[in-house]
Scaffold this active site. Structure first.
Site, PDB file in Angstrom:
ATOM      1  N   LYS A   1      51.047  75.124  13.650  1.00 39.11           N
ATOM      2  CA  LYS A   1      49.363  74.674  14.562  1.00 39.11           C
ATOM      3  C   LYS A   1      48.636  75.040  15.111  1.00 39.11           C
ATOM      4  CE  LYS A   1      48.234  70.568  17.307  1.00 39.11           C
ATOM      5  NZ  LYS A   1      47.813  70.928  18.133  1.00 39.11           N
TER       6      LYS A   1
ATOM      7  N   CYS B   1      44.561  64.476  22.868  1.00 41.84           N
ATOM      8  CA  CYS B   1      46.141  63.552  23.736  1.00 41.84           C
ATOM      9  C   CYS B   1      45.716  63.838  24.423  1.00 41.84           C
ATOM     10  CB  CYS B   1      47.501  64.628  23.174  1.00 41.84           C
ATOM     11  SG  CYS B   1      48.657  64.461  20.818  1.00 41.84           S
TER      12      CYS B   1
ATOM     13  N   ARG C   1      42.866  68.711  31.859  1.00 44.03           N
ATOM     14  CA  ARG C   1      43.295  70.251  30.993  1.00 44.03           C
ATOM     15  C   ARG C   1      41.508  70.957  31.168  1.00 44.03           C
ATOM     16  NH1 ARG C   1      46.329  69.500  25.249  1.00 44.03           N
ATOM     17  NH2 ARG C   1      44.804  67.339  25.144  1.00 44.03           N
TER      18      ARG C   1
ATOM     19  N   ARG D   1      49.408  65.031  13.523  1.00 42.35           N
ATOM     20  CA  ARG D   1      48.236  66.282  14.350  1.00 42.35           C
ATOM     21  C   ARG D   1      49.218  67.518  14.505  1.00 42.35           C
ATOM     22  NH1 ARG D   1      47.003  66.107  19.059  1.00 42.35           N
ATOM     23  NH2 ARG D   1      45.443  67.489  18.936  1.00 42.35           N
TER      24      ARG D   1
END
Length: 417
Positions: A22, A116, A121, A398
């Site tokens: 991913k 998420c 971040r 996901r």
């Protein structure tokens, strides 16, 4: 909303072929926007995050088609530069499209990304780097408006932290910028190497990927290529840790051993039998396992933050006490309270989770709050005695391709409802 119903407590045996990564395929999809002809990605995982990236590409005008785990993308002639809020909010990593769009179109407009909730971040490091390359960026009402009226130019960029996303965005931008770009303190993760390999196959000139210094020669015309997405080391870790706690044996196929060495090393120290071949890893867990001392997350080649929840979950059934220290995200431990519902003995002190092993976990109803924590809850439910219900599994979709089918293949009793 879907959920997993798990009747746990069974030993697990079998082979698992690891899906494509991913964390690699998402920047690869952004990179396809730079190409002037078809790109073919083999071993592309069928994930909701991949669907979100494909939706962005199609909104930008690209033609995409899936055949099994092969995705073909044709971005030739596409010069759209605007991504709506509805698509950006699907995942945090959608910010990776910023570098590709501004490199190709000399302008980009997008809202701040979602994803998420793992704590702050900031994307400041991304924006600072692009500004050094000549981009003018404004953030108004939660939307990024980026232009490069004088074009983009290579620059020497010193990252104050080896951010994976920022390194990827700079590489994508630098491929089309005038001159040479040098990234110092670049991220060294395998996913960076995979991106550079793909772009070089398309005609880019990137050297040093996987080292702290990456050099990109710009103004390159990029054509299409055929590329195999690297296997997902975090998914491999999830299955290894789960079999360790459940007992049994597993062979992980389509693995790159050096990329999953941190997991194998810890499991060996805990008492598992681990053997490594050129493209596979076999783990056997038959005896009582003892807990690790202290494990801290960190940039590659350190222990990845994304594998932390799976390690904590497994250690709930290891003898003694282990300490996991999370150094990347502030809110990574939201899954701990859910593990406690299953009977885990865990205390969170600041950035550390202190885990004291228990004899058994017991089935319970739990809720996923994020991707990796959700996968850790599924692992714990598979190991727990009795019936568990794992809710909010859209988070897990996901990053894991049919996780319930993989566990069922290994002998677990699990179904999606």
């Amino acid at each position: 909303m879907s959920e997993f119903i798990v009747n746990g407590g069974k030993k697990l045996y079998g082979d698992v072929t690891v899906q494509g990564a991913k964390n690699s395929v998402l920047p690869l999809l952004a990179a396809t926007y730079l190409s002037n002809s078809e790109c073919v990605l083999h071993n592309c995982p069928r994930l909701s995050d991949v669907d979100a990236s494909v939706a962005i590409l199609e909104h930008l005008g690209a033609k995409c088609r899936f055949e099994g785990n092969t995705l073909t993308v044709d971005s030739n002639g596409c010069f759209s530069s605007d991504i709506p809020e509805t698509l950006m909010r699907e995942m945090r990593s959608s910010i990776i499209f910023l570098g590709a769009i501004i490199a190709k179109c000399k302008a980009a407009s997008m809202s701040l990304p979602g994803g998420c909730e793992l704590g702050p971040r900031p994307i400041d490091i991304h924006l600072s780097a692009l500004r050094q390359m000549g981009a003018e960026i404004e953030c108004t009402a939660g939307r990024l408006i980026c232009t490069a009226p004088n074009g983009l130019s290579g620059a020497e960029i010193h990252l104050n932290f080896p951010s994976v996303g920022a390194t990827e965005n700079i590489i994508l931008t630098a491929c089309k910028a005038k001159g040479t770009t040098v990234i110092y303190n670049a991220a060294k993760e395998p996913e960076i190497c995979d991106l550079a390999s793909f772009l070089n196959s398309c005609g880019a000139k990137i050297k040093g990927a996987g080292t702290p210094t990456v050099v990109i020669e710009g103004e390159r015309e990029l054509s299409g290529c055929v590329h195999n997405v690297i296997p997902d080391r975090i998914v491999a870790a999830t299955y290894l840790f789960t079999v360790a706690m459940c007992k049994g044996a597993i062979r992980i196929k389509n693995a790159i051993p050096e990329q999953i060495f941190p997991f194998c090393h810890i499991l060996q120290k805990c008492g598992c039998d681990v053997s490594v071949n050129a493209d596979s890893v076999t783990l056997r867990s038959h005896n009582a396992l003892h807990n690790f001392d202290v494990v801290s997350s960190g940039p590659y080649p350190g222990f990845p933050t994304d594998a932390g929840p799976s390690l904590v979950s497994a250690s709930c059934l290891f003898k003694g006490t282990g300490v996991f220290v999370e150094n990347i995200f502030d809110s990574r431990f939201r899954y701990v309270d859910e593990l406690k519902r299953l009977g885990a003995d865990i205390k969170v002190v600041g950035r550390a989770a202190i885990v004291t092993g228990v004899k058994n976990l017991a089935g319970a109803k739990v809720e996923a709050h994020d991707l990796r924590g959700g996968a850790a809850l599924v692992s714990a439910a598979v190991a727990a005695h009795g019936t568990s219900v794992v809710r909010n599994i859209e988070f897990i979709d996901r990053g894991y391709e049919n996780i319930e089918k993989v566990f069922a293949q290994l002998g677990a009793e699990i179904k999606r409802k």
